[in-house]
Design a protein around this motif. Structure first.
Motif, PDB file in Angstrom:
ATOM      1  N   SER A  19       0.871  -1.037   0.172  1.00 55.91           N
ATOM      2  CA  SER A  19      -0.078   0.161  -0.089  1.00 55.91           C
ATOM      3  C   SER A  19       0.874   1.144   0.099  1.00 55.91           C
ATOM      4  O   SER A  19       0.651   2.235  -0.624  1.00 55.91           O
ATOM      5  N   THR A  20       2.221   1.283   0.766  1.00 58.51           N
ATOM      6  CA  THR A  20       3.003   2.372   0.643  1.00 58.51           C
ATOM      7  C   THR A  20       3.515   2.528  -0.634  1.00 58.51           C
ATOM      8  O   THR A  20       3.783   3.608  -1.095  1.00 58.51           O
ATOM      9  N   GLN A  23       1.193   4.127  -3.026  1.00 58.77           N
ATOM     10  CA  GLN A  23       1.011   5.384  -2.972  1.00 58.77           C
ATOM     11  C   GLN A  23       2.198   6.237  -3.616  1.00 58.77           C
ATOM     12  O   GLN A  23       2.099   7.258  -4.227  1.00 58.77           O
ATOM     13  N   SER A  26       1.995   6.250  -7.240  1.00 55.38           N
ATOM     14  CA  SER A  26       0.937   7.355  -7.802  1.00 55.38           C
ATOM     15  C   SER A  26       1.428   8.494  -7.541  1.00 55.38           C
ATOM     16  O   SER A  26       1.517   9.619  -8.719  1.00 55.38           O
ATOM     17  N   GLN A  27       2.215   9.004  -6.382  1.00 59.06           N
ATOM     18  CA  GLN A  27       2.716  10.185  -6.139  1.00 59.06           C
ATOM     19  C   GLN A  27       3.795  10.672  -7.245  1.00 59.06           C
ATOM     20  O   GLN A  27       3.977  11.686  -7.858  1.00 59.06           O
TER      21      GLN A  27
END
Ligand code: TYD
Length: 205
Positions: A19-20, A23, A26-27
Motif C-alpha cells: 500500500s505504501t 501510494q 502514484s505520487q
C-alpha cells in the motif's frame, strides 16, 4: 495528457508494504505529470467499500461466499473506475487485484483454482495488468512490522495460512514471468520504489 495507458498491480502478504509503494508510485507519476488513478481492493467504489466492510469486519464467511463478494467489489471497480481510466490513457495503480483471490481464497483457503480463475475472468471482463509487482516477504517478518496494529479477520489467520498465501503468489509469479516482478520486500522503501519506477517508466516510454 498521457499518450499511453497502463494497468499496474501490486500484490503481497499483509505488511509487505504494497500500500505504501502504491501510494509512492502514484505520487511519482503525478510529480512527472502523468495522470494516474490509485485504487485499492477490496474497495475503490462506494459499493466496493461497503462490501469491504462486510468482508473484513463481519462474521466468518465460507470461502466461496468470500470469492463472490470480493469479485462483486472487483466488478464495480473494473466497470466504474478502471476501464474508464484506461480508456482515457490514465495509468491505473491497483493495490491488490484478482491474484489476491487466487492466493487467499484459492491457495490458502483451498478453493479450486479453476473456479477462482473463472469467477475472476467474469468479474473483470478478462482485463489483465501490464505489470504486477509482488512484494515478497516472509509473513513472520511482515507481521512483526504490524504487530501493534488492530487486526482484521484475515490478519488473525495463522502464519501457516499466510505462508500458503505467499506460496500462491510465488507460483503465480513463476508462471507469468513477463508481467510479474518479484521484489524482496525487506529492502528499503527507497530501493523498492526505485525498482518499481524503473519498470514503470520503461513500460510507458
Ligand atoms: P486490507 O486491509 O486491504 O489489507 P492490506 O492492507 O494487506 O491490503 O485487507 C484486505 C484483506 O482481504 C487482505 O487480508 C487480503 C484479503 N483479500 C482476499 O482474501 N481476497 C481478495 O480477493 C482480496 C482483494 C483481498
Amino acid at each position: 495528457m498521457n499518450t499511453k495507458n497502463a494497468f499496474i498491480v501490486l500484490e503481497g502478504v499483509e505488511g509487505s508494504g504494497k500500500s505504501t509503494q502504491s501510494q509512492l508510485l502514484s505520487q511519482k507519476l503525478s510529480s512527472e505529470g502523468i495522470s494516474n488513478l490509485l485504487v485499492r481492493e477490496p474497495g475503490g467504489t462506494d459499493t466496493g467499500e461497503k462490501i469491504r466492510a462486510l468482508i473484513l469486519e463481519g462474521y466468518e464467511l465460507n470461502p466461496l461466499t468470500e470469492l463472490f463478494l470480493f469479485s462483486a467489489a472487483r466488478s464495480e471497480l473494473i466497470q466504474n473506475e478502471i476501464i474508464p481510466a484506461l480508456d482515457s490513457n490514465t495509468v491505473v495503480v491497483c493495490d491488490r487485484y484478482i491474484y489476491s483471490s487466487i492466493a487467499y481464497q484459492g491457495y490458502a483457503k483451498g478453493l479450486n483454482l479453476d473456479t477462482v480463475g473463472e469467477v475472476n475472468s467474469i468479474a473483470t471482463s478478462r482485463i489483465s495488468p501490464d505489470l504486477v509487482f509482488l512484494l515478497d516477504i516472509n509473513p513472520e517478518v511482515s507481521f512483526e512490522r504490524k504487530k501493534a496494529d488492530p487486526k482484521d479477520r484475515f490478519e488473525k489467520e495463522s502464519i501457516t495460512f499466510h505462508n500458503s498465501v505467499r506460496k500462491g503468489y510465488l507460483c503465480l509469479a513463476k508462471s507469468n514471468q513477463n508481467a510479474w516482478h518479484i521484489i524482496d520486500a525487506e529492502k528499503s522503501s527507497g530501493i523498492i520504489s526505485a525498482i518499481i519506477w524503473e519498470k514503470v517508466i520503461t513500460l510507458l516510454k
